[in-house]
Design a protein around this motif. Structure first.
Motif, PDB file in Angstrom:
ATOM      1  N   TYR A  74       0.541  -1.524   0.014  1.00 11.60           N
ATOM      2  CA  TYR A  74      -0.006   0.115  -0.184  1.00 11.60           C
ATOM      3  C   TYR A  74       0.825   0.799  -0.307  1.00 11.60           C
ATOM      4  O   TYR A  74       0.200   2.968  -0.225  1.00 11.60           O
ATOM      5  CB  TYR A  74      -0.535  -0.080   1.114  1.00 11.60           C
ATOM      6  N   LEU A  75       1.541   1.018   0.464  1.00 11.16           N
ATOM      7  CA  LEU A  75       2.719   2.294   0.647  1.00 11.16           C
ATOM      8  C   LEU A  75       3.577   3.072  -0.769  1.00 11.16           C
ATOM      9  O   LEU A  75       3.772   2.054  -1.595  1.00 11.16           O
ATOM     10  CB  LEU A  75       4.361   1.946   1.240  1.00 11.16           C
ATOM     11  N   ASN A  76       3.284   4.100  -0.858  1.00  9.07           N
ATOM     12  CA  ASN A  76       4.000   4.721  -2.346  1.00  9.07           C
ATOM     13  C   ASN A  76       5.051   4.674  -2.210  1.00  9.07           C
ATOM     14  O   ASN A  76       5.813   5.054  -0.802  1.00  9.07           O
ATOM     15  CB  ASN A  76       3.260   6.093  -2.491  1.00  9.07           C
ATOM     16  N   ALA A  77       6.040   5.469  -3.117  1.00 11.43           N
ATOM     17  CA  ALA A  77       7.608   5.268  -3.070  1.00 11.43           C
ATOM     18  C   ALA A  77       7.994   6.390  -1.627  1.00 11.43           C
ATOM     19  O   ALA A  77       9.361   5.990  -1.102  1.00 11.43           O
ATOM     20  CB  ALA A  77       8.290   6.517  -3.429  1.00 11.43           C
TER      21      ALA A  77
ATOM     22  N   GLU B 179       6.697   7.353   1.244  1.00  9.75           N
ATOM     23  CA  GLU B 179       5.892   6.188   2.499  1.00  9.75           C
ATOM     24  C   GLU B 179       7.149   4.842   2.420  1.00  9.75           C
ATOM     25  O   GLU B 179       7.368   5.094   3.677  1.00  9.75           O
ATOM     26  CB  GLU B 179       5.023   6.156   2.525  1.00  9.75           C
ATOM     27  N   ARG B 180       7.254   4.458   1.189  1.00  8.67           N
ATOM     28  CA  ARG B 180       8.095   3.406   2.147  1.00  8.67           C
ATOM     29  C   ARG B 180       9.957   3.674   1.950  1.00  8.67           C
ATOM     30  O   ARG B 180      10.034   3.112   3.035  1.00  8.67           O
ATOM     31  CB  ARG B 180       8.090   2.897  -0.059  1.00  8.67           C
TER      32      ARG B 180
ATOM     33  N   ASN C  91       9.112  12.778  12.425  1.00  9.47           N
ATOM     34  CA  ASN C  91       8.722  12.527  11.468  1.00  9.47           C
ATOM     35  C   ASN C  91       6.578  13.146  11.616  1.00  9.47           C
ATOM     36  O   ASN C  91       5.935  11.878  11.976  1.00  9.47           O
ATOM     37  CB  ASN C  91       9.051  11.218  10.249  1.00  9.47           C
ATOM     38  N   PRO C  92       6.330  13.842  11.386  1.00 12.72           N
ATOM     39  CA  PRO C  92       4.429  14.061  11.439  1.00 12.72           C
ATOM     40  C   PRO C  92       3.997  13.383  10.561  1.00 12.72           C
ATOM     41  O   PRO C  92       2.716  13.517  11.198  1.00 12.72           O
ATOM     42  CB  PRO C  92       4.427  16.187  11.752  1.00 12.72           C
ATOM     43  N   ARG C  93       4.563  13.107   9.692  1.00  8.19           N
ATOM     44  CA  ARG C  93       3.710  11.917   9.056  1.00  8.19           C
ATOM     45  C   ARG C  93       3.199  10.652   9.140  1.00  8.19           C
ATOM     46  O   ARG C  93       2.169  10.004   8.923  1.00  8.19           O
ATOM     47  CB  ARG C  93       4.606  11.858   7.481  1.00  8.19           C
ATOM     48  N   PHE C  94       3.865  10.225  10.683  1.00  9.59           N
ATOM     49  CA  PHE C  94       3.386   9.273  11.372  1.00  9.59           C
ATOM     50  C   PHE C  94       2.494   9.390  12.707  1.00  9.59           C
ATOM     51  O   PHE C  94       2.527  10.540  12.939  1.00  9.59           O
ATOM     52  CB  PHE C  94       4.265   7.718  12.061  1.00  9.59           C
ATOM     53  N   THR C  95       1.209   8.708  12.245  1.00 12.44           N
ATOM     54  CA  THR C  95       0.075   8.965  14.056  1.00 12.44           C
ATOM     55  C   THR C  95      -0.090   7.617  14.333  1.00 12.44           C
ATOM     56  O   THR C  95      -0.368   6.570  14.002  1.00 12.44           O
ATOM     57  CB  THR C  95      -1.299   8.522  13.054  1.00 12.44           C
ATOM     58  N   ILE C  96       0.824   7.365  15.952  1.00  9.53           N
ATOM     59  CA  ILE C  96       1.113   6.328  16.422  1.00  9.53           C
ATOM     60  C   ILE C  96      -0.284   6.530  17.444  1.00  9.53           C
ATOM     61  O   ILE C  96      -0.934   6.831  17.599  1.00  9.53           O
ATOM     62  CB  ILE C  96       1.828   7.355  17.866  1.00  9.53           C
ATOM     63  N   ASP C  97      -0.982   4.995  16.492  1.00 13.51           N
ATOM     64  CA  ASP C  97      -1.770   4.069  17.755  1.00 13.51           C
ATOM     65  C   ASP C  97      -1.119   3.673  19.588  1.00 13.51           C
ATOM     66  O   ASP C  97      -2.010   4.167  19.724  1.00 13.51           O
ATOM     67  CB  ASP C  97      -1.959   2.651  17.026  1.00 13.51           C
TER      68      ASP C  97
ATOM     69  N   LEU D 294       0.870   5.714   7.955  1.00 13.30           N
ATOM     70  CA  LEU D 294       1.820   6.167   7.445  1.00 13.30           C
ATOM     71  C   LEU D 294       0.806   6.094   6.182  1.00 13.30           C
ATOM     72  O   LEU D 294       0.220   5.328   5.556  1.00 13.30           O
ATOM     73  CB  LEU D 294       2.988   6.131   7.515  1.00 13.30           C
ATOM     74  N   GLY D 295       0.544   7.505   5.877  1.00 12.08           N
ATOM     75  CA  GLY D 295      -0.429   7.942   5.194  1.00 12.08           C
ATOM     76  C   GLY D 295      -1.625   7.024   5.040  1.00 12.08           C
ATOM     77  O   GLY D 295      -2.856   6.656   6.659  1.00 12.08           O
TER      78      GLY D 295
END
Length: 278
Positions: A186-189, A191-192, A230-236, A264-265
């Motif tokens: 599912y990850l784009n380039a 995000e990967r 990295n603010p793109r991560f949302t931690i569960d 991530l995304g």
């Protein structure tokens, strides 16, 4: 390699194998799955693989419909790896009309993934129990990446006196440390490229433990801080828990699983490392 779809066909084939390893999968196989197949083949002499995207472990808002699937590719990989039997049931084969039974475990299913995905482990436990009953494996092989799943399956086997040995193999990683997972597709380039941050954060916590840090709260905070760079991560969650009960620890004075889950995304990633207090 024999490919079968029905319970009756599995049972007809089972008698050919004095010992049989089982690798349960949801397909879209990667090198981590194949390493389990190869280990099962080496240790048991014969290996069965199940490919079944189990609907009962997905919530209504989760990714059942878009979960990646490529059965022809999976079968080619399994044949090359030496699989003897592949079970590819559909939902109606596993859950025929009138199916009502669920296996509910206790506290080990409640935190972590269980808290974020209510009902998930009832679906996991039920389908794994069915696969054990259908295939009757000598040993069943799982990857450490799904740490809580491994704890749940082991607890179910112990509690219900199932005659199968559960083997947990180390997480297989990409060269940059990212734990292999079918959902990595599912990850784009971009995000990967960012995704290995999770393993680097876990490795930092592992290094602190190796240096003598035993305060579990300090370890959680240090790992969380590394991810939040990295603010793109949302931690569960970030967890430091007893390796057998999954109860959160205040001090790491026993074997523990340090784990995390983050988004991530549109992709949800999980990973963990195990530390040994002894």
């Amino acid at each position: 390699m024999e490919v079968v779809k029905t319970v009756a066909a599995v049972r007809a084939a089972r008698g050919r194998f004095p010992m049989l390893g089982l690798v349960p999968t949801m397909g879209f196989l990667h090198a981590g799955h194949i390493s389990l197949v190869e280990r099962a083949k080496a240790e048991c002499g014969a290996v069965a693989v199940s490919i079944f995207v189990n609907p009962t472990q997905f919530a209504a808002h989760e990714d059942l419909g878009r979960y990646p699937r490529d059965l022809p590719r999976d079968l080619a990989l399994l044949e090359a790896a030496g699989a003897d039997l592949v079970f590819t049931p559909g939902p109606a084969d596993m859950y025929p009309d009138g199916f009502q039974t669920r296996i509910e475990l206790g506290p080990v299913t409640e935190p972590l993934e269980g808290a974020v995905r209510p009902g998930h482990f009832a679906g996991v436990a039920t389908v794994v129990a069915k696969l054990f009953n259908i295939v009757q494996p000598t040993r069943a092989y799982f990857g450490q990446k799904d740490a809580q799943q491994c704890v749940v399956v082991r607890r179910m086997v112990r509690d219900l006196d199932m005659p199968v040995e559960v083997v947990v193999a180390p997480t297989v990683r990409e060269a940059d440390g990212l734990a292999m997972s079918s959902r990595n597709a599912y990850l784009n380039a971009e995000e990967r490229a960012e995704a290995p941050l999770l393993y680097r954060a876990l490795s930092y916590g592992e290094a602190l433990f190796a240096e003598g840090e035993r305060d579990a709260g300090m370890l959680r905070a240090a790992i969380r801080e590394r991810v939040e760079i990295n603010p793109r991560f949302t931690i569960d969650y970030v967890s430091v828990a007893d390796a057998e009960t999954l109860e959160e620890l205040e001090r790491v004075d026993r074997d523990a699983v340090i784990s995390l889950a983050a988004r991530l995304g549109t992709t949800r990633l999980i990973d963990n490392v195990v530390v040994r207090a002894g």
